[in-house]
Design a protein around this motif. Structure first.
Motif, mmCIF file in Angstrom:
data_model
loop_
_atom_site.group_PDB
_atom_site.id
_atom_site.type_symbol
_atom_site.label_atom_id
_atom_site.label_comp_id
_atom_site.label_asym_id
_atom_site.label_seq_id
_atom_site.Cartn_x
_atom_site.Cartn_y
_atom_site.Cartn_z
ATOM 1 N N PHE A 53 1.713 12.532 -33.134
ATOM 2 C CA PHE A 53 1.846 13.226 -31.850
ATOM 3 C C PHE A 53 1.839 14.732 -32.051
ATOM 4 O O PHE A 53 1.152 15.462 -31.339
ATOM 5 C CB PHE A 53 3.137 12.796 -31.146
ATOM 6 N N LEU A 54 2.599 15.215 -33.028
ATOM 7 C CA LEU A 54 2.666 16.644 -33.288
ATOM 8 C C LEU A 54 1.294 17.183 -33.656
ATOM 9 O O LEU A 54 0.867 18.221 -33.143
ATOM 10 C CB LEU A 54 3.658 16.934 -34.414
ATOM 11 N N PHE A 55 0.586 16.473 -34.529
ATOM 12 C CA PHE A 55 -0.734 16.916 -34.969
ATOM 13 C C PHE A 55 -1.747 16.891 -33.825
ATOM 14 O O PHE A 55 -2.554 17.803 -33.674
ATOM 15 C CB PHE A 55 -1.228 16.034 -36.116
ATOM 16 N N THR A 56 -1.688 15.844 -32.999
ATOM 17 C CA THR A 56 -2.678 15.667 -31.932
ATOM 18 C C THR A 56 -2.459 16.602 -30.756
ATOM 19 O O THR A 56 -3.417 17.132 -30.173
ATOM 20 C CB THR A 56 -2.660 14.207 -31.428
ATOM 21 N N PHE A 57 -1.197 16.849 -30.424
ATOM 22 C CA PHE A 57 -0.917 17.572 -29.189
ATOM 23 C C PHE A 57 -0.354 18.977 -29.389
ATOM 24 O O PHE A 57 0.056 19.620 -28.425
ATOM 25 C CB PHE A 57 0.049 16.757 -28.316
ATOM 26 N N ILE A 58 -0.353 19.473 -30.639
ATOM 27 C CA ILE A 58 0.157 20.825 -30.854
ATOM 28 C C ILE A 58 -0.722 21.847 -30.149
ATOM 29 O O ILE A 58 -0.234 22.894 -29.693
ATOM 30 C CB ILE A 58 0.238 21.145 -32.370
ATOM 31 N N SER A 59 -2.023 21.550 -30.007
ATOM 32 C CA SER A 59 -2.920 22.473 -29.309
ATOM 33 C C SER A 59 -2.565 22.580 -27.829
ATOM 34 O O SER A 59 -2.789 23.617 -27.203
ATOM 35 C CB SER A 59 -4.380 22.026 -29.464
ATOM 36 N N SER A 60 -2.006 21.503 -27.260
ATOM 37 C CA SER A 60 -1.599 21.532 -25.845
ATOM 38 C C SER A 60 -0.462 22.508 -25.610
ATOM 39 O O SER A 60 -0.257 22.977 -24.479
ATOM 40 C CB SER A 60 -1.181 20.134 -25.388
ATOM 41 N N ASN A 61 0.290 22.808 -26.661
ATOM 42 C CA ASN A 61 1.406 23.740 -26.529
ATOM 43 C C ASN A 61 0.946 25.145 -26.189
ATOM 44 O O ASN A 61 1.734 25.967 -25.713
ATOM 45 C CB ASN A 61 2.213 23.766 -27.830
ATOM 46 N N ALA A 62 -0.347 25.440 -26.420
ATOM 47 C CA ALA A 62 -0.892 26.759 -26.082
ATOM 48 C C ALA A 62 -0.761 27.027 -24.586
ATOM 49 O O ALA A 62 -0.481 28.162 -24.170
ATOM 50 C CB ALA A 62 -2.354 26.855 -26.507
ATOM 51 N N TYR A 63 -0.934 25.988 -23.763
ATOM 52 C CA TYR A 63 -0.805 26.160 -22.313
ATOM 53 C C TYR A 63 0.644 26.438 -21.929
ATOM 54 O O TYR A 63 0.917 27.225 -21.021
ATOM 55 C CB TYR A 63 -1.321 24.916 -21.592
ATOM 56 N N VAL A 64 1.561 25.785 -22.624
ATOM 57 C CA VAL A 64 2.987 26.036 -22.385
ATOM 58 C C VAL A 64 3.314 27.487 -22.703
ATOM 59 O O VAL A 64 4.017 28.166 -21.944
ATOM 60 C CB VAL A 64 3.861 25.089 -23.234
ATOM 61 N N ILE A 65 2.788 27.971 -23.823
ATOM 62 C CA ILE A 65 3.037 29.355 -24.236
ATOM 63 C C ILE A 65 2.466 30.335 -23.223
ATOM 64 O O ILE A 65 3.144 31.290 -22.811
ATOM 65 C CB ILE A 65 2.432 29.605 -25.627
ATOM 66 N N LYS A 66 1.231 30.117 -22.805
ATOM 67 C CA LYS A 66 0.571 31.038 -21.882
ATOM 68 C C LYS A 66 1.281 31.086 -20.534
ATOM 69 O O LYS A 66 1.537 32.173 -19.996
ATOM 70 C CB LYS A 66 -0.895 30.627 -21.694
ATOM 71 N N VAL A 117 9.940 24.239 -27.436
ATOM 72 C CA VAL A 117 10.474 23.099 -26.690
ATOM 73 C C VAL A 117 9.547 21.889 -26.792
ATOM 74 O O VAL A 117 9.974 20.789 -27.172
ATOM 75 C CB VAL A 117 10.698 23.468 -25.209
ATOM 76 N N PHE A 118 8.281 22.064 -26.460
ATOM 77 C CA PHE A 118 7.350 20.937 -26.428
ATOM 78 C C PHE A 118 7.169 20.287 -27.802
ATOM 79 O O PHE A 118 7.331 19.064 -27.930
ATOM 80 C CB PHE A 118 6.002 21.378 -25.859
ATOM 81 N N PRO A 119 6.834 21.036 -28.857
ATOM 82 C CA PRO A 119 6.632 20.365 -30.153
ATOM 83 C C PRO A 119 7.883 19.715 -30.720
ATOM 84 O O PRO A 119 7.803 18.632 -31.315
ATOM 85 C CB PRO A 119 6.122 21.496 -31.062
#
Length: 253
Positions: A53-66, A117-119
């Motif tokens: 999950f961490l490997f697959t969805f870490i890129s999604s955290n970019a939206y959380v950051i932005k 938070v997300f990761p």
């Protein structure tokens, strides 16, 4: 300087937007993996593990950051213009450079907390449900601290850009709107321009916006690591200096 930073941390702890973002992203971090868990359970598919999950969805955290940076910049920095706080602190006897630096440091710390938070929450939840599993092929045990460390570093870079935008617009609504649009479309704009102009293509390749997508790679070549570390630091420093210049010239009413 210490007292200025201490005051900013006090304001951050009392900032409702900061806590709202933390709660909202925490709820999202809990709900998102649950959807995958129940979907896989009902369809009979193998459950995704915490490492996967961490490997697959870490890129999604970019939206959380932005989104987190954009919203927090509007309500933690720009909002102080409309409430009169900015005028009060500007007349406190401290230089504007010191005032902005203290605010930027605390703002960046707040954004960095939100970025984890997300990761962290999602990975812990999935690990409790399905186990941690194995790290991606080609990665080492340094994958997790490296990924989280780079997440913090790049969040600080985005925070400096967000603080600069907040100083330019001085209005929470305009800051949030422009920041969200800017962060979401800048990749497309730079990539499109770069496809026609070689210089822009090179600039985009070594920008915080492009390299953000590389922080979750299973392995990073030794030759690529300096750029991954230097670019966000330069972004933070340059955006911070520009923010100081804007704040010094800004008329506060």
């Amino acid at each position: 300087m210490y007292n200025l930073i201490k005051v900013e941390f006090f304001k951050l702890r009392k900032n409702r937007t900061f806590w709202t973002l933390l709660i909202a992203f925490s709820v999202l971090s809990i709900a998102y993996p649950l959807m995958y868990y129940f979907d896989n359970q009902s369809s009979g598919k193998p459950q995704i593990t915490g490492a996967q999950f961490l490997f697959t969805f870490i890129s999604s955290n970019a939206y959380v950051i932005k989104i987190g940076v954009a919203v927090l910049a509007g309500f933690f920095i720009s909002n102080e213009y409309s409430t009169g706080v900015m005028k009060t602190i500007a007349s406190s006897g401290n230089t504007r450079g010191r005032l902005f630096t203290a605010k930027l440091i605390v703002f960046a710390v707040g954004a960095m907390v939100i970025s984890l938070v997300f990761p962290i929450v999602s990975t812990i939840e999935v690990t409790l449900l399905s186990g941690f599993g194995h790290l991606p092929e080609g990665s080492t045990m340094l994958f997790i601290p490296r990924t989280l460390g780079l997440t913090l570093l790049y969040t600080a870079g985005y925070a400096a850009i967000g603080a600069l935008i907040a100083m330019i617009f001085t209005d929470s609504g305009k800051t949030i709107s422009f920041s969200v649009i800017f962060f979401l479309v800048i990749d497309l704009v730079l990539a499109s321009v770069g496809s026609k102009i070689t210089l822009f293509d090179t600039l985009y390749d070594y920008s915080i916006f492009k390299l953000m997508g590389d922080i979750g790679k299973p392995s990073i070549d030794a030759g690529d690591l300096p750029a991954l570390l230097i670019v966000p630091l330069l972004t933070f420093a340059i955006s911070g200096m520009l923010g100081i210049l804007v704040y010094r010239r800004k008329e506060i009413k």
